[in-house]
Design a protein around this motif. Structure first.
Motif, PDB file in Angstrom:
ATOM      1  N   ARG A  15      -5.194  -4.899 -11.571  1.00  0.00           N
ATOM      2  CA  ARG A  15      -4.466  -4.964 -10.304  1.00  0.00           C
ATOM      3  C   ARG A  15      -5.040  -3.908  -9.364  1.00  0.00           C
ATOM      4  O   ARG A  15      -4.860  -2.709  -9.559  1.00  0.00           O
ATOM      5  CB  ARG A  15      -2.973  -4.722 -10.542  1.00  0.00           C
ATOM      6  CG  ARG A  15      -2.102  -4.737  -9.252  1.00  0.00           C
ATOM      7  CD  ARG A  15      -2.252  -6.024  -8.455  1.00  0.00           C
ATOM      8  NE  ARG A  15      -2.065  -7.224  -9.221  1.00  0.00           N
ATOM      9  CZ  ARG A  15      -0.859  -7.760  -9.478  1.00  0.00           C
ATOM     10  NH1 ARG A  15       0.220  -7.170  -9.033  1.00  0.00           N
ATOM     11  NH2 ARG A  15      -0.774  -8.874 -10.185  1.00  0.00           N
ATOM     12  N   ASN A  16      -5.782  -4.399  -8.386  1.00  0.00           N
ATOM     13  CA  ASN A  16      -6.415  -3.540  -7.395  1.00  0.00           C
ATOM     14  C   ASN A  16      -5.796  -3.850  -6.032  1.00  0.00           C
ATOM     15  O   ASN A  16      -5.946  -4.960  -5.521  1.00  0.00           O
ATOM     16  CB  ASN A  16      -7.924  -3.778  -7.372  1.00  0.00           C
ATOM     17  CG  ASN A  16      -8.563  -3.481  -8.723  1.00  0.00           C
ATOM     18  OD1 ASN A  16      -8.613  -2.332  -9.158  1.00  0.00           O
ATOM     19  ND2 ASN A  16      -9.034  -4.517  -9.408  1.00  0.00           N
ATOM     20  N   VAL A  17      -5.111  -2.872  -5.486  1.00  0.00           N
ATOM     21  CA  VAL A  17      -4.261  -3.092  -4.318  1.00  0.00           C
ATOM     22  C   VAL A  17      -4.873  -2.486  -3.063  1.00  0.00           C
ATOM     23  O   VAL A  17      -5.302  -1.327  -3.062  1.00  0.00           O
ATOM     24  CB  VAL A  17      -2.865  -2.475  -4.549  1.00  0.00           C
ATOM     25  CG1 VAL A  17      -1.961  -2.735  -3.340  1.00  0.00           C
ATOM     26  CG2 VAL A  17      -2.228  -3.036  -5.810  1.00  0.00           C
ATOM     27  N   CYS A  18      -4.883  -3.273  -1.995  1.00  0.00           N
ATOM     28  CA  CYS A  18      -5.262  -2.780  -0.674  1.00  0.00           C
ATOM     29  C   CYS A  18      -4.015  -2.774   0.198  1.00  0.00           C
ATOM     30  O   CYS A  18      -3.328  -3.796   0.320  1.00  0.00           O
ATOM     31  CB  CYS A  18      -6.333  -3.671  -0.052  1.00  0.00           C
ATOM     32  SG  CYS A  18      -6.791  -3.204   1.634  1.00  0.00           S
ATOM     33  N   ILE A  19      -3.713  -1.634   0.783  1.00  0.00           N
ATOM     34  CA  ILE A  19      -2.531  -1.483   1.639  1.00  0.00           C
ATOM     35  C   ILE A  19      -2.999  -1.174   3.052  1.00  0.00           C
ATOM     36  O   ILE A  19      -3.800  -0.252   3.259  1.00  0.00           O
ATOM     37  CB  ILE A  19      -1.608  -0.354   1.126  1.00  0.00           C
ATOM     38  CG1 ILE A  19      -1.181  -0.647  -0.314  1.00  0.00           C
ATOM     39  CG2 ILE A  19      -0.388  -0.190   2.027  1.00  0.00           C
ATOM     40  CD1 ILE A  19      -0.436   0.501  -0.974  1.00  0.00           C
ATOM     41  N   THR A  20      -2.519  -1.933   4.015  1.00  0.00           N
ATOM     42  CA  THR A  20      -2.942  -1.728   5.394  1.00  0.00           C
ATOM     43  C   THR A  20      -2.050  -0.705   6.092  1.00  0.00           C
ATOM     44  O   THR A  20      -0.945  -0.407   5.638  1.00  0.00           O
ATOM     45  CB  THR A  20      -2.916  -3.052   6.184  1.00  0.00           C
ATOM     46  OG1 THR A  20      -1.555  -3.452   6.397  1.00  0.00           O
ATOM     47  CG2 THR A  20      -3.649  -4.144   5.425  1.00  0.00           C
ATOM     48  N   ALA A  21      -2.552  -0.182   7.208  1.00  0.00           N
ATOM     49  CA  ALA A  21      -1.794   0.750   8.063  1.00  0.00           C
ATOM     50  C   ALA A  21      -1.235   1.936   7.294  1.00  0.00           C
ATOM     51  O   ALA A  21      -0.091   2.333   7.480  1.00  0.00           O
ATOM     52  CB  ALA A  21      -0.675   0.004   8.792  1.00  0.00           C
ATOM     53  N   VAL A  22      -2.062   2.542   6.429  1.00  0.00           N
ATOM     54  CA  VAL A  22      -1.572   3.671   5.632  1.00  0.00           C
ATOM     55  C   VAL A  22      -1.427   4.948   6.466  1.00  0.00           C
ATOM     56  O   VAL A  22      -0.928   5.952   5.968  1.00  0.00           O
ATOM     57  CB  VAL A  22      -2.473   3.952   4.409  1.00  0.00           C
ATOM     58  CG1 VAL A  22      -2.438   2.796   3.427  1.00  0.00           C
ATOM     59  CG2 VAL A  22      -3.900   4.270   4.831  1.00  0.00           C
ATOM     60  N   GLU A  23      -1.843   4.895   7.736  1.00  0.00           N
ATOM     61  CA  GLU A  23      -1.589   6.038   8.612  1.00  0.00           C
ATOM     62  C   GLU A  23      -0.117   6.088   9.007  1.00  0.00           C
ATOM     63  O   GLU A  23       0.400   7.136   9.408  1.00  0.00           O
ATOM     64  CB  GLU A  23      -2.464   5.970   9.864  1.00  0.00           C
ATOM     65  CG  GLU A  23      -2.108   4.877  10.858  1.00  0.00           C
ATOM     66  CD  GLU A  23      -2.703   3.520  10.515  1.00  0.00           C
ATOM     67  OE1 GLU A  23      -2.548   2.585  11.336  1.00  0.00           O
ATOM     68  OE2 GLU A  23      -3.340   3.379   9.451  1.00  0.00           O
ATOM     69  N   GLY A  24       0.574   4.957   8.887  1.00  0.00           N
ATOM     70  CA  GLY A  24       1.988   4.894   9.239  1.00  0.00           C
ATOM     71  C   GLY A  24       2.880   5.288   8.079  1.00  0.00           C
ATOM     72  O   GLY A  24       2.442   5.391   6.931  1.00  0.00           O
ATOM     73  N   GLN A  25       4.160   5.478   8.394  1.00  0.00           N
ATOM     74  CA  GLN A  25       5.115   5.924   7.368  1.00  0.00           C
ATOM     75  C   GLN A  25       5.268   4.906   6.240  1.00  0.00           C
ATOM     76  O   GLN A  25       5.301   5.268   5.063  1.00  0.00           O
ATOM     77  CB  GLN A  25       6.481   6.188   8.015  1.00  0.00           C
ATOM     78  CG  GLN A  25       6.504   7.261   9.093  1.00  0.00           C
ATOM     79  CD  GLN A  25       6.342   8.661   8.526  1.00  0.00           C
ATOM     80  OE1 GLN A  25       6.367   8.868   7.315  1.00  0.00           O
ATOM     81  NE2 GLN A  25       6.176   9.626   9.399  1.00  0.00           N
ATOM     82  N   THR A  26       5.362   3.630   6.592  1.00  0.00           N
ATOM     83  CA  THR A  26       5.616   2.609   5.571  1.00  0.00           C
ATOM     84  C   THR A  26       4.443   2.447   4.619  1.00  0.00           C
ATOM     85  O   THR A  26       4.597   2.530   3.391  1.00  0.00           O
ATOM     86  CB  THR A  26       5.929   1.257   6.242  1.00  0.00           C
ATOM     87  OG1 THR A  26       7.015   1.418   7.162  1.00  0.00           O
ATOM     88  CG2 THR A  26       6.305   0.219   5.201  1.00  0.00           C
ATOM     89  N   GLY A  27       3.259   2.200   5.161  1.00  0.00           N
ATOM     90  CA  GLY A  27       2.082   2.029   4.312  1.00  0.00           C
ATOM     91  C   GLY A  27       1.788   3.260   3.476  1.00  0.00           C
ATOM     92  O   GLY A  27       1.431   3.167   2.296  1.00  0.00           O
ATOM     93  N   HIS A  28       1.957   4.432   4.092  1.00  0.00           N
ATOM     94  CA  HIS A  28       1.699   5.688   3.385  1.00  0.00           C
ATOM     95  C   HIS A  28       2.635   5.846   2.192  1.00  0.00           C
ATOM     96  O   HIS A  28       2.201   6.209   1.089  1.00  0.00           O
ATOM     97  CB  HIS A  28       1.868   6.866   4.348  1.00  0.00           C
ATOM     98  CG  HIS A  28       1.817   8.204   3.680  1.00  0.00           C
ATOM     99  ND1 HIS A  28       2.959   8.921   3.374  1.00  0.00           N
ATOM    100  CD2 HIS A  28       0.777   8.953   3.244  1.00  0.00           C
ATOM    101  CE1 HIS A  28       2.609  10.054   2.789  1.00  0.00           C
ATOM    102  NE2 HIS A  28       1.296  10.092   2.699  1.00  0.00           N
ATOM    103  N   LEU A  29       3.918   5.571   2.390  1.00  0.00           N
ATOM    104  CA  LEU A  29       4.878   5.784   1.307  1.00  0.00           C
ATOM    105  C   LEU A  29       4.688   4.784   0.169  1.00  0.00           C
ATOM    106  O   LEU A  29       4.806   5.137  -1.010  1.00  0.00           O
ATOM    107  CB  LEU A  29       6.305   5.708   1.847  1.00  0.00           C
ATOM    108  CG  LEU A  29       7.418   6.101   0.878  1.00  0.00           C
ATOM    109  CD1 LEU A  29       7.130   7.449   0.211  1.00  0.00           C
ATOM    110  CD2 LEU A  29       8.770   6.127   1.582  1.00  0.00           C
ATOM    111  N   ILE A  30       4.374   3.532   0.501  1.00  0.00           N
ATOM    112  CA  ILE A  30       4.116   2.540  -0.544  1.00  0.00           C
ATOM    113  C   ILE A  30       2.922   2.970  -1.393  1.00  0.00           C
ATOM    114  O   ILE A  30       2.967   2.942  -2.633  1.00  0.00           O
ATOM    115  CB  ILE A  30       3.868   1.153   0.078  1.00  0.00           C
ATOM    116  CG1 ILE A  30       5.128   0.639   0.762  1.00  0.00           C
ATOM    117  CG2 ILE A  30       3.418   0.163  -1.004  1.00  0.00           C
ATOM    118  CD1 ILE A  30       4.905  -0.615   1.591  1.00  0.00           C
ATOM    119  N   ALA A  31       1.843   3.382  -0.728  1.00  0.00           N
ATOM    120  CA  ALA A  31       0.648   3.826  -1.451  1.00  0.00           C
ATOM    121  C   ALA A  31       0.952   5.066  -2.290  1.00  0.00           C
ATOM    122  O   ALA A  31       0.489   5.191  -3.430  1.00  0.00           O
ATOM    123  CB  ALA A  31      -0.477   4.123  -0.460  1.00  0.00           C
TER     124      ALA A  31
END
Length: 330
Positions: free
Chosen positions: A3-19
């Motif tokens: 499972r290799n995950v790409c998360i978009t918009a990791v500069e934002g609060q939501t993407g950052h916290l999920i990652a």
């Protein structure tokens, strides 16, 4: 199964916290371990991107505008799963459309879209920023009807409610006047949800595995996640007063005043996000947010979402009114 995950918009609060949750799997043993995390970001020098990189994420510069290039970028990440977090950007919709089309062509199998609760009630003329999420949902889910596209095998959509953290934008009034100034009217309610609760569900979905991609408990689900308590403005102020141990009042302000407050106190927030907030407030005034949706959160995590009082306790230093210093002139 990797499972290799790409998360978009990791500069934002939501993407950052999920990652962050996926990368700190040892601290969150109920979330399955993933093999790798790639953070796609419009701003690779952002401190959130640097934090994730220090935790082991690979940070990739997201340069929108050419679908063919985006396909190559996604293929180069080696991801089999994409978490599509719409970025805080004036071209949010176009950027996300390009990402969905590129993910389809790149052969990515699993897609999780972070959408917005209330978007289905939004009027295209009065609340266009909210309504954009419905168009994105339709685009993501339409891949289900294309048997040649792996992206259609394992989709999931999370409709996140109004983030309670948005209330922190009014911390200056809370601290100086003991007031929560929100343009939501006096007759209707909404159920703010903690960002951390939405991120928890997203992390569980992204890390879950099943025969066809995501865990069968999550694959194909439309998950609506709000907070556990419906609050009118006065009830929100009561929860804050109880948590902070001091009096807090609700002030129903006009849409025009709310726009000025956001522009003054949230200047670092993209204008499109300020428009989204104002549109959501209008949904509350129209009585279109008088519901809670916590079943998905409980089913996925086995827990219950954060109560408003607990949220205010968590951010007590940001919200508690400051005592005025007395000066002795005798």
């Amino acid at each position: 199964m990797s499972r290799n995950v790409c998360i978009t918009a990791v500069e934002g609060q939501t993407g950052h916290l999920i990652a962050d949750l996926l990368l700190r799997h040892e601290e969150f043993p109920d979330i399955s371990k993933v093999d790798s995390v790639v953070g796609l970001t419009l701003h690779p020098r952002h401190h959130h991107a640097k934090e994730l990189q220090s935790l082991g994420a690979r940070i990739v510069h997201h340069v929108p505008g050419r679908e063919r290039t985006m396909v190559t970028t996604l293929k180069d990440t080696g991801c089999d799963t994409i978490c599509l977090v719409p970025p805080a950007h004036k071209d949010k919709y176009d950027i996300c459309v390009e990402l969905v089309k590129a993910a389809k062509k790149a052969g990515i199998q699993n897609v999780l879209l972070i959408s917005s609760a209330g978007a289905d009630y939004a009027d295209p003329q009065r609340q266009p920023r909210l309504r954009e999420f419905i168009e994105l949902e339709a685009l993501v889910l339409s891949a289900k009807g294309d048997p040649s596209a792996p992206l259609g095998h394992s989709p999931c959509v999370i409709r996140a409610g109004f983030y309670a953290e948005n209330i922190l934008l009014y911390a200056p009034q809370a601290q100086s006047e003991g007031v929560l100034p929100l343009p939501i009217g006096k007759n209707h309610k909404f159920a703010p949800v903690a960002l951390g609760d939405v991120a928890q569900v997203a992390a569980h979905v992204l890390a879950g595995r099943g025969q066809h991609g995501f865990d069968d408990k999550h694959r194909g689900q439309m998950m609506i996640i709000t907070g556990p308590q419906l609050c009118a403005g006065e009830e929100l102020a009561t929860a804050a007063s109880s948590a902070l141990g001091t009096s807090m009042e609700f002030e129903d302000i006009s849409q025009a005043e709310a726009k000025k407050v956001l522009k003054a106190q949230a200047s670092e927030v993209d204008e499109s996000e300020r428009e989204y907030l104002l549109e959501y407030y209008s949904l509350v005034r129209e009585g279109k947010t008088n519901y809670i949706a916590t079943t998905a959160f409980h089913d996925v995590t086995g827990r219950h979402p954060m109560q408003p009082a607990d949220f205010f306790k968590t951010y007590s230093e940001d919200m508690r009114p400051k005592k005025k210093t007395k000066t002795n002139h005798s």
